[in-house]
Scaffold this motif. Structure first.
Motif, PDB file in Angstrom:
ATOM      1  N   GLU A  77       0.858  -1.192   0.000  1.00 20.07           N
ATOM      2  CA  GLU A  77       0.000   0.000   0.000  1.00 20.07           C
ATOM      3  C   GLU A  77       0.889   1.236   0.000  1.00 20.07           C
ATOM      4  O   GLU A  77       1.855   1.314   0.757  1.00 20.07           O
ATOM      5  CB  GLU A  77      -0.891   0.027   1.241  1.00 20.07           C
ATOM      6  N   SER A  78       0.566   2.206  -0.830  1.00 22.67           N
ATOM      7  CA  SER A  78       1.314   3.460  -0.832  1.00 22.67           C
ATOM      8  C   SER A  78       0.945   4.283   0.398  1.00 22.67           C
ATOM      9  O   SER A  78      -0.119   4.102   0.987  1.00 22.67           O
ATOM     10  CB  SER A  78       1.035   4.252  -2.103  1.00 22.67           C
ATOM     11  N   VAL A  79       1.828   5.178   0.763  1.00 23.12           N
ATOM     12  CA  VAL A  79       1.621   6.030   1.929  1.00 23.12           C
ATOM     13  C   VAL A  79       1.421   7.466   1.445  1.00 23.12           C
ATOM     14  O   VAL A  79       2.281   8.000   0.740  1.00 23.12           O
ATOM     15  CB  VAL A  79       2.843   5.962   2.873  1.00 23.12           C
ATOM     16  N   PRO A  80       0.288   8.088   1.754  1.00 21.66           N
ATOM     17  CA  PRO A  80       0.097   9.486   1.362  1.00 21.66           C
ATOM     18  C   PRO A  80       1.209  10.365   1.939  1.00 21.66           C
ATOM     19  O   PRO A  80       1.648  10.152   3.063  1.00 21.66           O
ATOM     20  CB  PRO A  80      -1.264   9.863   1.950  1.00 21.66           C
ATOM     21  N   GLY A  81       1.658  11.328   1.158  1.00 15.23           N
ATOM     22  CA  GLY A  81       2.723  12.222   1.585  1.00 15.23           C
ATOM     23  C   GLY A  81       4.110  11.759   1.191  1.00 15.23           C
ATOM     24  O   GLY A  81       5.075  12.489   1.363  1.00 15.23           O
ATOM     25  N   VAL A  82       4.229  10.538   0.677  1.00 15.09           N
ATOM     26  CA  VAL A  82       5.519  10.013   0.225  1.00 15.09           C
ATOM     27  C   VAL A  82       5.589  10.133  -1.291  1.00 15.09           C
ATOM     28  O   VAL A  82       4.649   9.746  -1.992  1.00 15.09           O
ATOM     29  CB  VAL A  82       5.699   8.535   0.651  1.00 15.09           C
ATOM     30  N   ASN A  83       6.696  10.675  -1.798  1.00 18.79           N
ATOM     31  CA  ASN A  83       6.903  10.789  -3.235  1.00 18.79           C
ATOM     32  C   ASN A  83       7.618   9.527  -3.709  1.00 18.79           C
ATOM     33  O   ASN A  83       8.759   9.283  -3.315  1.00 18.79           O
ATOM     34  CB  ASN A  83       7.729  12.030  -3.561  1.00 18.79           C
ATOM     35  N   TYR A  84       6.964   8.700  -4.514  1.00 15.24           N
ATOM     36  CA  TYR A  84       7.539   7.474  -5.047  1.00 15.24           C
ATOM     37  C   TYR A  84       8.150   7.789  -6.399  1.00 15.24           C
ATOM     38  O   TYR A  84       7.441   8.149  -7.338  1.00 15.24           O
ATOM     39  CB  TYR A  84       6.463   6.392  -5.194  1.00 15.24           C
ATOM     40  N   VAL A  85       9.483   7.660  -6.514  1.00 14.89           N
ATOM     41  CA  VAL A  85      10.185   7.943  -7.762  1.00 14.89           C
ATOM     42  C   VAL A  85      10.730   6.633  -8.306  1.00 14.89           C
ATOM     43  O   VAL A  85      11.595   6.007  -7.699  1.00 14.89           O
ATOM     44  CB  VAL A  85      11.328   8.961  -7.551  1.00 14.89           C
ATOM     45  N   PHE A  86      10.212   6.230  -9.465  1.00 19.76           N
ATOM     46  CA  PHE A  86      10.629   4.991 -10.113  1.00 19.76           C
ATOM     47  C   PHE A  86      11.673   5.304 -11.177  1.00 19.76           C
ATOM     48  O   PHE A  86      11.429   6.117 -12.066  1.00 19.76           O
ATOM     49  CB  PHE A  86       9.433   4.296 -10.774  1.00 19.76           C
ATOM     50  N   THR A  87      12.834   4.642 -11.094  1.00 20.40           N
ATOM     51  CA  THR A  87      13.839   4.805 -12.139  1.00 20.40           C
ATOM     52  C   THR A  87      13.525   3.917 -13.325  1.00 20.40           C
ATOM     53  O   THR A  87      13.918   4.224 -14.449  1.00 20.40           O
ATOM     54  CB  THR A  87      15.254   4.495 -11.615  1.00 20.40           C
TER      55      THR A  87
END
Length: 112
Positions: free
Chosen positions: A26-36
């Protein structure tokens, strides 16, 4: 099931990456997920699932992102950006950010 079919199924499952067999995180609101890199993505009604390598990591992860179901245009935009990142590995970074639960997500594509 014949023994040859059972053996083929066992070989397929043992060769599949662990991220393909695990339930998405599950993603966490407020976290920026950057995929390379983006290896796979799935869009659905009110959600987006991305498999890829996050910046600073070396193994792929599968993460579930919820999105407001009534915001189809934003999901379509994120879909196009993820596809571009997937077809050009190493050239772009795809990021997903949502400040709070229920807010619209922000997708960004950045040239590396």
């Amino acid at each position: 099931m014949s023994s040859l079919r059972a053996l083929a199924l066992l070989a397929t499952l043992s060769l599949a990456p662990a991220s393909a067999l695990a339930a998405p995180e599950e993603s966490v609101p407020g976290v920026n997920y950057v995929f390379t890199t983006v290896d796979a993505y799935t869009t659905g009604y009110g959600h987006f699932v991305i498999t890829g390598v996050l910046q600073g990591e070396s193994t792929p992860r599968t993460i579930y992102f919820d999105a407001p179901a009534y915001d189809v245009s934003e999901a379509n935009r994120c879909d196009r950006l993820a596809l571009l990142a997937m077809t050009r590995p190493g050239r772009f970074q795809f990021s997903w950010f949502k400040e709070y639960g229920g807010y619209y997500p922000t997708c960004t594509l950045t040239r590396q």
